[in-house]
Design a protein around this motif. Structure first.
Motif, PDB file in Angstrom:
ATOM      1  N   MET A   1      15.952  47.960  29.452  1.00 33.81           N
ATOM      2  CA  MET A   1      16.827  48.869  30.151  1.00 33.81           C
ATOM      3  C   MET A   1      16.471  50.281  29.734  1.00 33.81           C
ATOM      4  SD  MET A   1      20.958  49.158  30.124  1.00 33.81           S
ATOM      5  CE  MET A   1      21.038  47.510  30.745  1.00 33.81           C
ATOM      6  N   GLY A   2      16.423  51.205  30.677  1.00 34.62           N
ATOM      7  CA  GLY A   2      16.015  52.563  30.395  1.00 34.62           C
ATOM      8  C   GLY A   2      17.133  53.417  29.831  1.00 34.62           C
ATOM      9  N   ARG A   3      16.763  54.636  29.515  1.00 41.77           N
ATOM     10  CA  ARG A   3      17.661  55.588  28.880  1.00 41.77           C
ATOM     11  C   ARG A   3      18.905  55.861  29.714  1.00 41.77           C
ATOM     12  NH1 ARG A   3      14.272  60.545  27.789  1.00 41.77           N
ATOM     13  NH2 ARG A   3      14.211  60.501  30.032  1.00 41.77           N
ATOM     14  N   TRP A   4      18.744  56.128  31.035  1.00 42.85           N
ATOM     15  CA  TRP A   4      19.919  56.425  31.855  1.00 42.85           C
ATOM     16  C   TRP A   4      20.714  55.175  32.152  1.00 42.85           C
ATOM     17  CZ3 TRP A   4      15.377  59.068  33.966  1.00 42.85           C
ATOM     18  CH2 TRP A   4      15.253  60.351  33.447  1.00 42.85           C
ATOM     19  N   GLY A   5      20.075  54.013  32.168  1.00 46.37           N
ATOM     20  CA  GLY A   5      20.816  52.762  32.308  1.00 46.37           C
ATOM     21  C   GLY A   5      21.744  52.569  31.122  1.00 46.37           C
ATOM     22  N   ILE A   6      21.235  52.938  29.941  1.00 45.32           N
ATOM     23  CA  ILE A   6      22.065  52.877  28.745  1.00 45.32           C
ATOM     24  C   ILE A   6      23.199  53.875  28.863  1.00 45.32           C
ATOM     25  CG2 ILE A   6      22.085  53.349  26.266  1.00 45.32           C
ATOM     26  CD1 ILE A   6      19.200  52.165  26.238  1.00 45.32           C
ATOM     27  N   VAL A   7      22.916  55.057  29.437  1.00 44.04           N
ATOM     28  CA  VAL A   7      23.957  56.052  29.667  1.00 44.04           C
ATOM     29  C   VAL A   7      25.050  55.465  30.544  1.00 44.04           C
ATOM     30  CG1 VAL A   7      24.454  58.238  30.836  1.00 44.04           C
ATOM     31  CG2 VAL A   7      22.500  58.082  29.310  1.00 44.04           C
ATOM     32  N   ALA A   8      24.663  54.798  31.644  1.00 46.80           N
ATOM     33  CA  ALA A   8      25.649  54.213  32.558  1.00 46.80           C
ATOM     34  C   ALA A   8      26.458  53.130  31.863  1.00 46.80           C
ATOM     35  CB  ALA A   8      24.956  53.660  33.797  1.00 46.80           C
ATOM     36  N   LEU A   9      25.790  52.263  31.117  1.00 47.47           N
ATOM     37  CA  LEU A   9      26.515  51.204  30.429  1.00 47.47           C
ATOM     38  C   LEU A   9      27.382  51.765  29.313  1.00 47.47           C
ATOM     39  CD1 LEU A   9      23.841  48.377  30.342  1.00 47.47           C
ATOM     40  CD2 LEU A   9      25.856  48.550  31.792  1.00 47.47           C
ATOM     41  N   ALA A  10      26.914  52.818  28.647  1.00 47.77           N
ATOM     42  CA  ALA A  10      27.729  53.447  27.612  1.00 47.77           C
ATOM     43  C   ALA A  10      28.994  54.033  28.218  1.00 47.77           C
ATOM     44  CB  ALA A  10      26.932  54.535  26.883  1.00 47.77           C
ATOM     45  N   ALA A  11      28.879  54.593  29.409  1.00 46.55           N
ATOM     46  CA  ALA A  11      30.068  55.129  30.073  1.00 46.55           C
ATOM     47  C   ALA A  11      31.058  54.020  30.358  1.00 46.55           C
ATOM     48  CB  ALA A  11      29.681  55.838  31.363  1.00 46.55           C
ATOM     49  N   LEU A  12      30.557  52.867  30.781  1.00 45.09           N
ATOM     50  CA  LEU A  12      31.451  51.735  31.025  1.00 45.09           C
ATOM     51  C   LEU A  12      32.113  51.284  29.730  1.00 45.09           C
ATOM     52  CD1 LEU A  12      29.362  49.640  33.563  1.00 45.09           C
ATOM     53  CD2 LEU A  12      31.515  50.817  34.002  1.00 45.09           C
ATOM     54  N   LEU A 138      17.677  50.494  44.583  1.00 45.94           N
ATOM     55  CA  LEU A 138      18.531  49.386  44.166  1.00 45.94           C
ATOM     56  C   LEU A 138      17.905  48.840  42.895  1.00 45.94           C
ATOM     57  CD1 LEU A 138      20.704  47.197  44.354  1.00 45.94           C
ATOM     58  CD2 LEU A 138      19.178  45.957  45.924  1.00 45.94           C
ATOM     59  N   GLU A 139      18.692  48.766  41.834  1.00 46.41           N
ATOM     60  CA  GLU A 139      18.193  48.299  40.546  1.00 46.41           C
ATOM     61  C   GLU A 139      18.989  47.082  40.087  1.00 46.41           C
ATOM     62  OE1 GLU A 139      17.901  51.509  37.703  1.00 46.41           O
ATOM     63  OE2 GLU A 139      17.444  52.939  39.306  1.00 46.41           O
ATOM     64  N   VAL A 140      18.293  45.976  39.919  1.00 44.43           N
ATOM     65  CA  VAL A 140      18.897  44.752  39.412  1.00 44.43           C
ATOM     66  C   VAL A 140      18.029  44.283  38.250  1.00 44.43           C
ATOM     67  CG1 VAL A 140      19.649  42.414  39.937  1.00 44.43           C
ATOM     68  CG2 VAL A 140      19.741  44.171  41.721  1.00 44.43           C
ATOM     69  N   ASP A 141      18.553  44.434  37.059  1.00 46.81           N
ATOM     70  CA  ASP A 141      17.827  44.077  35.849  1.00 46.81           C
ATOM     71  C   ASP A 141      18.317  42.718  35.361  1.00 46.81           C
ATOM     72  OD1 ASP A 141      16.696  43.805  33.341  1.00 46.81           O
ATOM     73  OD2 ASP A 141      17.251  45.818  32.667  1.00 46.81           O
ATOM     74  N   PRO A 142      17.472  41.688  35.392  1.00 45.98           N
ATOM     75  CA  PRO A 142      17.910  40.364  34.936  1.00 45.98           C
ATOM     76  C   PRO A 142      18.422  40.360  33.499  1.00 45.98           C
ATOM     77  CG  PRO A 142      15.757  40.230  35.996  1.00 45.98           C
ATOM     78  CD  PRO A 142      16.089  41.690  35.851  1.00 45.98           C
ATOM     79  N   ASP A 143      17.984  41.341  32.693  1.00 44.80           N
ATOM     80  CA  ASP A 143      18.444  41.419  31.312  1.00 44.80           C
ATOM     81  C   ASP A 143      19.800  42.099  31.173  1.00 44.80           C
ATOM     82  OD1 ASP A 143      16.164  40.122  30.385  1.00 44.80           O
ATOM     83  OD2 ASP A 143      15.055  42.016  30.244  1.00 44.80           O
ATOM     84  N   ALA A 144      20.256  42.788  32.231  1.00 39.11           N
ATOM     85  CA  ALA A 144      21.568  43.439  32.221  1.00 39.11           C
ATOM     86  C   ALA A 144      22.531  42.533  32.981  1.00 39.11           C
ATOM     87  CB  ALA A 144      21.488  44.819  32.853  1.00 39.11           C
ATOM     88  N   ASP A 168      34.436  35.104  36.790  1.00 42.91           N
ATOM     89  CA  ASP A 168      35.702  34.375  36.735  1.00 42.91           C
ATOM     90  C   ASP A 168      35.566  33.046  35.992  1.00 42.91           C
ATOM     91  OD1 ASP A 168      34.155  33.100  38.584  1.00 42.91           O
ATOM     92  OD2 ASP A 168      35.680  33.010  40.143  1.00 42.91           O
ATOM     93  N   HIS A 169      34.532  32.942  35.173  1.00 49.90           N
ATOM     94  CA  HIS A 169      34.278  31.749  34.378  1.00 49.90           C
ATOM     95  C   HIS A 169      33.421  32.161  33.179  1.00 49.90           C
ATOM     96  CE1 HIS A 169      30.923  32.279  37.173  1.00 49.90           C
ATOM     97  NE2 HIS A 169      30.178  31.788  36.207  1.00 49.90           N
ATOM     98  N   SER A 170      33.276  31.291  32.207  1.00 47.39           N
ATOM     99  CA  SER A 170      32.431  31.639  31.063  1.00 47.39           C
ATOM    100  C   SER A 170      30.967  31.650  31.491  1.00 47.39           C
ATOM    101  CB  SER A 170      32.650  30.644  29.916  1.00 47.39           C
ATOM    102  OG  SER A 170      32.271  29.350  30.317  1.00 47.39           O
ATOM    103  N   GLY A 171      30.198  32.504  30.858  1.00 43.30           N
ATOM    104  CA  GLY A 171      28.788  32.634  31.212  1.00 43.30           C
ATOM    105  C   GLY A 171      28.599  33.629  32.341  1.00 43.30           C
ATOM    106  N   PRO A 172      27.350  33.901  32.695  1.00 42.25           N
ATOM    107  CA  PRO A 172      27.070  34.904  33.725  1.00 42.25           C
ATOM    108  C   PRO A 172      27.404  34.397  35.120  1.00 42.25           C
ATOM    109  CG  PRO A 172      25.035  33.865  33.013  1.00 42.25           C
ATOM    110  CD  PRO A 172      26.121  33.329  32.118  1.00 42.25           C
ATOM    111  N   ALA A 173      27.675  35.344  36.005  1.00 44.95           N
ATOM    112  CA  ALA A 173      27.819  35.020  37.421  1.00 44.95           C
ATOM    113  C   ALA A 173      26.425  34.753  37.987  1.00 44.95           C
ATOM    114  CB  ALA A 173      28.465  36.185  38.158  1.00 44.95           C
ATOM    115  N   PRO A 174      26.319  34.013  39.078  1.00 44.42           N
ATOM    116  CA  PRO A 174      25.010  33.842  39.718  1.00 44.42           C
ATOM    117  C   PRO A 174      24.444  35.207  40.108  1.00 44.42           C
ATOM    118  CG  PRO A 174      26.629  32.366  40.694  1.00 44.42           C
ATOM    119  CD  PRO A 174      27.382  33.299  39.785  1.00 44.42           C
ATOM    120  N   GLN A 175      23.155  35.404  39.912  1.00 40.72           N
ATOM    121  CA  GLN A 175      22.553  36.716  40.164  1.00 40.72           C
ATOM    122  C   GLN A 175      22.775  37.184  41.600  1.00 40.72           C
ATOM    123  OE1 GLN A 175      18.628  37.211  38.583  1.00 40.72           O
ATOM    124  NE2 GLN A 175      18.351  39.211  39.485  1.00 40.72           N
TER     125      GLN A 175
END
Length: 195
Positions: A1-12, A138-144, A168-175
């Protein structure tokens, strides 16, 4: 994940401690489309253009409510960085019911980095697209896990719309669900973005 992606996630991550928009009256759709550009709340010393779009004030609450995001709970989440600036607004809904309703964390950041910089940083997960004719990524990072991001080009830089889906369940949602409904949301917000 890049620097601004980290910025976005940090904001969340910090949105629970962000300041409320306070006494500012929410714009209606007509007011937002005809209002004059305000002086940015935050500027930086980078020489980059000032960020002239403020997501918490320039996106009408009725637009966000119609898209399913509770504008009464929005929070300012600005990120002055010195070499660039992001004005942010977050929406959070964690009252999901397992197997019934999902929650979300939505972050809208307006920043004075270019769409080209965003693409260079995240080319491995980004695909070029457009929203209402505006160049976008459109950015979809499988690691995020459970994350989806749109980056829209503006005269001052970019607007990043990032959503994290609380499954709405344990684990990730389907991509395939990560970006469900996001294009419609971004298309509804796009007309209010300063060029």
């Amino acid at each position: 994940m890049g620097r601004w992606g980290i910025v976005a996630l940090a904001a969340l991550a910090v949105m629970g401690t962000a300041c409320s928009p306070g006494s500012a009256e929410p714009a209606t759709s007509d007011e937002a489309s005809t209002s004059a550009t305000r002086t940015p709340r935050i500027t930086d010393d980078s020489g980059r253009p000032p960020v002239t779009f403020d997501p918490c004030y320039d996106i009408p609450d009725d637009v966000m409510n119609a898209a399913g995001y509770d504008a009464a709970q929005k929070e300012i989440a600005d990120m002055p960085m010195g070499t660039y600036t992001f004005l942010g607004c977050t929406y959070d809904n964690r009252d999901h019911i397992p197997g019934v309703r999902r929650g979300y964390g939505l972050n809208i950041l307006a920043g004075n980095v270019t769409l080209d910089e965003e693409f260079q940083k995240n080319a491995h997960v980004a695909s070029q697209t457009s929203i209402n004719g505006r160049p976008a990524l459109l950015e979809v990072d499988p690691d995020a896990r459970n994350g989806c991001k749109y980056a829209l080009q503006t005269d001052f830089g970019v607007v990043l719309v990032t959503r994290v889906l609380y499954a709405d369940h344990s684990g990730p949602a389907p991509q395939i669900d990560w970006c469900a409904g996001m294009e419609n949301l971004v298309a509804s917000v796009e007309p209010f973005i300063a060029n």
